[in-house]
Design an enzyme around this catalytic site. Structure first.
Site, short mmCIF file in Angstrom:
data_model
loop_
_atom_site.label_atom_id
_atom_site.label_comp_id
_atom_site.label_asym_id
_atom_site.label_seq_id
_atom_site.Cartn_x
_atom_site.Cartn_y
_atom_site.Cartn_z
N ASP A 45 0.78 -1.26 0.00
CA ASP A 45 0.00 0.00 0.00
C ASP A 45 0.81 1.31 0.00
O ASP A 45 1.77 1.44 0.75
CB ASP A 45 -0.85 0.10 1.27
N GLN A 61 4.19 0.86 2.25
CA GLN A 61 4.48 -0.37 2.97
C GLN A 61 5.71 -0.99 2.33
O GLN A 61 5.74 -1.22 1.11
CB GLN A 61 3.29 -1.33 2.87
N TRP A 69 6.62 -9.94 1.46
CA TRP A 69 6.00 -9.19 2.56
C TRP A 69 6.68 -9.57 3.88
O TRP A 69 6.93 -10.73 4.14
CB TRP A 69 4.50 -9.51 2.61
N PHE A 100 2.16 -0.59 9.90
CA PHE A 100 1.18 -0.84 8.85
C PHE A 100 0.69 0.49 8.25
O PHE A 100 1.20 1.56 8.55
CB PHE A 100 0.01 -1.64 9.43
N GLU A 219 -10.46 -2.79 4.18
CA GLU A 219 -9.17 -2.20 4.57
C GLU A 219 -9.04 -0.80 3.97
O GLU A 219 -9.79 -0.42 3.08
CB GLU A 219 -8.01 -3.07 4.05
C1 FRU Z 1 -3.76 -3.72 2.78
C2 FRU Z 1 -3.09 -4.11 4.07
C3 FRU Z 1 -3.48 -3.14 5.18
C4 FRU Z 1 -2.35 -3.23 6.13
C5 FRU Z 1 -1.17 -3.44 5.21
C6 FRU Z 1 -0.09 -4.34 5.76
O1 FRU Z 1 -3.10 -4.11 1.64
O2 FRU Z 1 -3.43 -5.45 4.40
O3 FRU Z 1 -4.74 -3.42 5.75
O4 FRU Z 1 -2.21 -2.09 6.90
O5 FRU Z 1 -1.68 -4.01 4.02
O6 FRU Z 1 1.02 -4.40 4.94
#
Ligand code: FRU
Length: 499
Positions: A45, A61, A69, A100, A219
C-alpha cells in the site's frame, strides 16, 4: 573423518544456496518507467500521501530486508511531478511492532504540541501491528519533511483492544472544526469515524456498517469530498479496499453520500455496489493531502494479494498506479466516480494522430511502429460500430507461443475488458484471465490506455470506467488496432509517447 565429510556437505549446501541466489535474474524489462517501484524489495500500500513545499511525498508499505512481505516499515519517495520519483531512506522502521498503513497530516498550527514549534510539522498516524495479537493506532512526528520521524512516547493514540483494527486516514473537516479519522474493523465490514482537535485524543463519532460488497474484508478507508462535474456541488465519498476470495476480481469500492461531521450517510440503497476499478491490480488507494486548491487525487498499489508474492520481478516486487484526479460525474446510471490521469498527459500534443479511420480485421498502422518497448498512452474515440469486438492488441506473432494482451470493448456483452490469458508469464494459477467492466450507458465510447511495460491502466469513457492490470510479456510486442466480426469507425486515434 566424520567431521571432514560433514564440513564438505555443509560447504556444498552453502554453495548451492549461493548459486541459486545468483541465478535469480534481474527483470528490468518489466519495470515501469513512470509508475513508482522501489529499486529493490517488496512494497504494498501507498501511505501518508502528502504535498509539501513543491514535493509530493509517497510513503509506502516496505520490507527493507527482502523481496516478499515482512518487516513492515514505511519506505519513502518524493517527486515534483508525480512521474519521476526519488527514493529516500526508510522513513519509519519497524520495531517490535510492524508499521502498517496510515496517513500523514500537515500540522500547520502545531495543535499537537509535538516537535519543534519553529519548524513545519508532519504527523503520521498509522497502525502498529503486533503480529497475531493486537493492532492499534500510533503517532510519529517529523520536523524535516518526512525524512526522519520520532515515534510518540505515549503511543497508542487509539486502541480498542482488537486484533484487527487498522489503516487510519485523517481529514480536516472545516465545518465541524475537527480532524476526522476513518479506520476499519476489517472482519466486521465496519468503518469507524473518530474526531479530534489535537490529533492525539480521539473520540468515536459513528460507525458505517456492512453496506455494499461485504464478501471480502475491509481495509484502507478514506473519506473524500469530491466536486460533482458541471455543478457547484460537492458530495462525500467513502472509499475502501477489500481482499480475500474475490467474487468479481475487484479490490476497491466506494459509497456516495453525505458527511455531517459525525455520520456518513450512503445515498444509494445499502446493497448497491460501486467498484472503483475492475482490474485485479488496483488496491489500497488513498488521497494526497495538503494539495493546491484542495484538488483530490490518489494513487493505489498495482498488485493483488491473490498473487503478490508470485509477481515474477526481481529485485523489486510491487508498484504504484499513476495518480488520478477524482470527481463525480452524473450519468444515466447515477453519480459515478471519474478518474483522470494526473498530470493529464493527454492534454499535450500527441506524438501520432489520425482521424476518421475505418477498420476491419487487425492493423498495425505505420505510424505506430515506434512504440515498441516504450511507455505510451493510446486513445481511441469510436462511432457506433457493427464490429463484435474492437480495441488494441499488444502482441507478438512468433510461431511458437505467440503472446497477446487484448484491451477493448465487447459489443455483445457491452463490457470493457483486458484479456491477459495469453499475455506471457503466468505467475500464479488464475492470473491468465479476462478482466471486464460494464459500459456506462449514454456516455461516449472512448478508450484510453496507459502502457508502461508490465503495467496497464485502462481508463475508459472519460475515466468513469477503470481496469488496471499487470502482465509479463517475454517477447517484443507490436501494437495493433483490431476490429473483429465487422467494421469499426474510429473518429479519432491519438498516441502520446511518454519520454
Ligand atoms: C492492505 C493491508 C493493510 C495493512 C497493510 C499491511 O493491503 O493489508 O490493511 O495495513 O496491508 O502491509
Amino acid at each position: 573423518m566424520k567431521i571432514k565429510s560433514t564440513l564438505f556437505i555443509l560447504t556444498l549446501i552453502a554453495f548451492n544456496t549461493f548459486s541459486q541466489k545468483r541465478t535469480i535474474q534481474s527483470t528490468e524489462q518489466w519495470r515501469p518507467a513512470i509508475h513508482f517501484s522501489p529499486k529493490k524489495n517488496w512494497t504494498n500500500d501507498p501511505n501518508g500521501l502528502i504535498y509539501i513545499n513543491g514535493n509530493y511525498h509517497l510513503f509506502y508499505q516496505y520490507n527493507p530486508q527482502g523481496n516478499e512481505w515482512g518487516n513492515m516499515s514505511w519506505g519513502h519517495a518524493k517527486s515534483r511531478d508525480l512521474l519521476h520519483w526519488e527514493e529516500l531512506p526508510v522513513a519509519i522502521p519497524h520495531g517490535k511492532e510492524y508499521i502498517f498503513s496510515g496517513c500523514v497530516v500537515y500540522d500547520k498550527d502545531h495543535v499537537s504540541g509535538l516537535g519543534d514549534p519553529n519548524k513545519p510539522l508532519l504527523i503520521a498516524i498509522y497502525t502498529a501491528d503486533y503480529p497475531n495479537t493486537l493492532q492499534e493506532q500510533h503517532l510519529a512526528y517529523s520536523n524535516d519533511e518526512g525524512l526522519t520521524w520520532t515515534k510518540y512516547d505515549k503511543n497508542p493514540v487509539l486502541s480498542i483492544n482488537l486484533k484487527d483494527f487498522r489503516d487510519p486516514n485523517i481529514i480536516w473537516h472545516a465545518p465541524s472544526k475537527q480532524y476526522v479519522m476513518t479506520v476499519v474493523k476489517p472482519w466486521e465490514y465496519t468503518a469507524q469515524f473518530y474526531g479530534s482537535k489535537d490529533l492525539i485524543h480521539w473520540s468515536l463519532l459513528s460507525e458505517f456498517v456492512q453496506q455494499g460488497d461485504i464478501d471480502m474484508i475491509w481495509e484502507c478507508p478514506s473519506l473524500l469530498e469530491l466536486p460533482v462535474e458541471n455543478s457547484k456541488e460537492t458530495k462525500w465519498v467513502l472509499a475502501l479496499s477489500s481482499q480475500g476470495p474475490y467474487k468479481k476480481a475487484v479490490g476497491m469500492q466506494y459509497f456516495v453520500g453525505n458527511f455531517d461531521g459525525k455520520t456518513f450517510t450512503n445515498e444509494a440503497p445499502k446493497e448497491q455496489v460501486n467498484y472503483v476499478d475492475y482490474g485485479r491490480d488496483f488496491y489500497a488507494a488513498i488521497p494526497f493531502y495538503n494539495t493546491v486548491n484542495k484538488e483530490v487525487f490518489w494513487l493505489g498499489w498495482m498488485l493483488s494479494w491473490s498473487y503478490g508474492k508470485e509477481q515474477p520481478t526481481f529485485p523489486w516486487k510491487g508498484q504504484m498506479s499513476l495518480a488520478r484526479t477524482l470527481s463525480l460525474k452524473r450519468t444515466a446510471q447515477g453519480l459515478k466516480l471519474k478518474q483522470v490521469l494526473k498530470p493529464d498527459l493527454t492534454s499535450s500534443k500527441p506524438s501520432f494522430e489520425a482521424k476518421n479511420l475505418v477498420l476491419k480485421g487487425s492493423k498495425t498502422l505505420s505510424g505506430m511502429k515506434f512504440l515498441q518497448d516504450k511507455t505510451y498512452i493510446i486513445e481511441l474515440r469510436v462511432d457506433a460500430s457493427n464490429a463484435k469486438q474492437w480495441g488494441i492488441e499488444l502482441g507478438n506473432e512468433a510461431k511458437e507461443n505467440p503472446e497477446l494482451t487484448r484491451i477493448g470493448f465487447d459489443e455483445k456483452s457491452q463490457e470493457w475488458f483486458i484479456d491477459r490469458r495469453l499475455s506471457g508469464v503466468v505467475p500464479a494459477p488464475g492470473f491468465d484471465m479476462i478482466q471486464s467492466a460494464p459500459l456506462i450507458k449514454g456516455e461516449d465510447k472512448v478508450l484510453q490506455l496507459v502502457v508502461d511495460h508490465s503495467t496497464l491502466e485502462l481508463l475508459a469513457q472519460d475515466g468513469t470506467v477503470a481496469i488496471s492490470s499487470l502482465r509479463f510479456p517475454t517477447k517484443k510486442e507490436s501494437v495493433r488496432l483490431v476490429s473483429l466480426g465487422g467494421e469499426l469507425r474510429i473518429k479519432e486515434l491519438r498516441i502520446w509517447e511518454i519520454k
